[in-house]
Design an enzyme around this catalytic site. Structure first.
Site, PDB file in Angstrom:
ATOM      1  N   ASP A 172       0.802  -1.319  -0.024  1.00  0.00           N
ATOM      2  CA  ASP A 172      -0.107   0.094  -0.029  1.00  0.00           C
ATOM      3  C   ASP A 172       0.848   1.207  -0.150  1.00  0.00           C
ATOM      4  OD1 ASP A 172      -2.358   1.250  -0.016  1.00  0.00           O
ATOM      5  OD2 ASP A 172      -2.564   1.404   2.019  1.00  0.00           O
ATOM      6  N   HIS A 255      -4.933   2.826  -6.571  1.00  0.00           N
ATOM      7  CA  HIS A 255      -6.054   2.521  -5.759  1.00  0.00           C
ATOM      8  C   HIS A 255      -7.549   2.591  -6.539  1.00  0.00           C
ATOM      9  CE1 HIS A 255      -3.162   3.389  -2.694  1.00  0.00           C
ATOM     10  NE2 HIS A 255      -4.349   2.832  -1.767  1.00  0.00           N
ATOM     11  N   HIS A 258      -7.620  -0.918  -7.646  1.00  0.00           N
ATOM     12  CA  HIS A 258      -7.958  -1.759  -6.434  1.00  0.00           C
ATOM     13  C   HIS A 258      -9.478  -1.822  -6.213  1.00  0.00           C
ATOM     14  CE1 HIS A 258      -9.345  -1.729  -2.104  1.00  0.00           C
ATOM     15  NE2 HIS A 258      -8.792  -2.820  -1.973  1.00  0.00           N
ATOM     16  N   HIS A 273      -6.435  -5.261   1.376  1.00  0.00           N
ATOM     17  CA  HIS A 273      -6.270  -4.181   0.562  1.00  0.00           C
ATOM     18  C   HIS A 273      -5.011  -4.013  -0.215  1.00  0.00           C
ATOM     19  CE1 HIS A 273      -6.818   0.214  -0.127  1.00  0.00           C
ATOM     20  NE2 HIS A 273      -5.519   0.329   0.190  1.00  0.00           N
TER      21      HIS A 273
END
Length: 370
Positions: A172, A255, A258, A273
């Site tokens: 991340d 992101h 994602h 995540h």
């Protein structure tokens, strides 16, 4: 919007066994805490938190977290807290627990204290929550007027959590500079509501440097459940540097991709995540013009940490072009972060997803031969 905006938590505290001093740090904030945690986390920290709070005369109203940062969960916990005189909200646990705590504090107009027990995301420092449906499908970002009043990170607790979560946090955080530099180049806006500041750019860049310098050693430290200088450095990069970097520097394609993955059914929902962001970062790199060596640097790093680098790794081995296009469509929906760094179509994102998978497979084959 031309103004530059930088935001941050009021205080950040990190160190080995610092949870034993939690009461000292929260006592200026209030004397009745609504503590949100799941049963597993609370079983690990309850005794130490209770002892620390007792020393400062702080009372606890406990709220059980059910596992999903959803509107229903936020409303349920906020309702529980309304009539018991709490003075601040405290989230203890992983990203979804912390995002729920921030949302509940916003509902109640109270200060919020964030105590992550894993370094798996950069959620702790931010003035936003990621809200999902009760089934775990991404719904929206919820923004707040201010960042947390206190973020306290006990590196001993972090070292004892599963290494998979720590690797997810590195993934991340590794997206931070990749996304921030694209926002700067594109002239996009950030989650803080303005242009990236020089400070955010410097923090994001240093975040990536720390991860490449110390990430592998820190990962080994977590596997051994020990606190080392490398671990301390990477916990700060995962949490503070990445948190400040993404929020005041910007999010872009990694992101958004994602979030696009949540549109598909299947095993991908069992990934963390950070694991989905890792592959999303490779997709963003595939959207951009980079030398082969640079993309392979990320692939190699992810592989060393057991992170996904192929469609098979993210449980999409048999995904059709139509499925991949659904991810691209969700990733390029109105309001998605990809538009802060790119002028790109769903079809181009789908192409990049397929390309990233091939790049990784080619590198894996080359590495197997050497």
């Amino acid at each position: 919007m031309s103004e530059r905006v930088f935001i941050s938590p009021a205080k950040y505290v990190q160190g080995k066994n610092v949870i034993d001093r939690l009461g000292t740090y929260v006592s200026p904030i209030g004397d009745v805490a609504l503590v949100i945690a799941d049963d597993v986390v609370w079983g690990i920290v309850e005794e130490r938190v209770q002892a620390s709070f007792s020393n400062e005369g702080i009372k606890i109203e406990k709220a059980d977290f059910s596992g999903e940062a959803s509107k229903h969960e936020v409303e349920r916990i906020a309702t529980q807290a309304k009539d018991v005189g709490v003075k601040f909200v405290m989230g203890v646990g992983g990203g979804k627990t912390l995002d729920t705590a921030k949302a509940v504090s916003d509902e109640l107009h109270l200060p919020v204290v964030i105590v992550p027990t894993i370094a798996s995301t950069d959620a702790p420092t931010s003035a936003l929550s990621v809200i999902y449906s009760d089934e775990g499908i991404f719904e929206s970002y919820r923004f707040y007027n201010k960042n947390p009043d206190l973020v306290l990170v006990d590196t001993k607790l972090i070292s004892e959590a599963p290494a998979r979560f720590f690797a997810s946090g590195i993934a991340d955080a590794l997206a931070t500079w990749v996304e921030v530099r694209s926002v700067i180049a594109f002239g996009g806006s950030t989650m803080a509501g303005g242009r990236p500041t020089i400070a955010a750019e410097a923090i994001a860049k240093r975040c990536e440097e720390v991860l490449f310098e110390h990430g592998r050693l820190a990962y080994e430290s977590v596997q051994a459940k020990v606190v080392t200088p490398a671990l301390e450095a990477v916990v700060e990069a995962n949490t503070l540097l990445s948190g400040l970097g993404f929020e005041s520097g910007g999010l872009a394609a990694a992101h958004a991709i994602h979030n696009g993955f949540t549109a598909l059914d299947g095993g991908i929902h069992h990934l963390t995540h950070g694991e989905k962001v890792a592959f999303g970062t490779l997709v963003q790199l595939a959207l951009e013009e980079h030398p082969q060596e640079e993309i392979e640097r990320y692939i190699a790093f992810y592989m060393d940490l057991g992170l996904p680098v192929t469609l098979e790794d993210v449980k999409l081995k048999d995904a059709s072009r139509e499925d991949i296009l659904k991810v691209g469509q969700a990733a390029t929906a109105d309001g998605e972060t990809i538009h802060s760094g790119f002028d790109v179509t769903a079809d181009e994102v789908a192409d990049a997803i397929i390309a990233a998978d091939r790049y990784s497979k080619a590198y894996q084959a080359k590495r197997a031969k050497s």
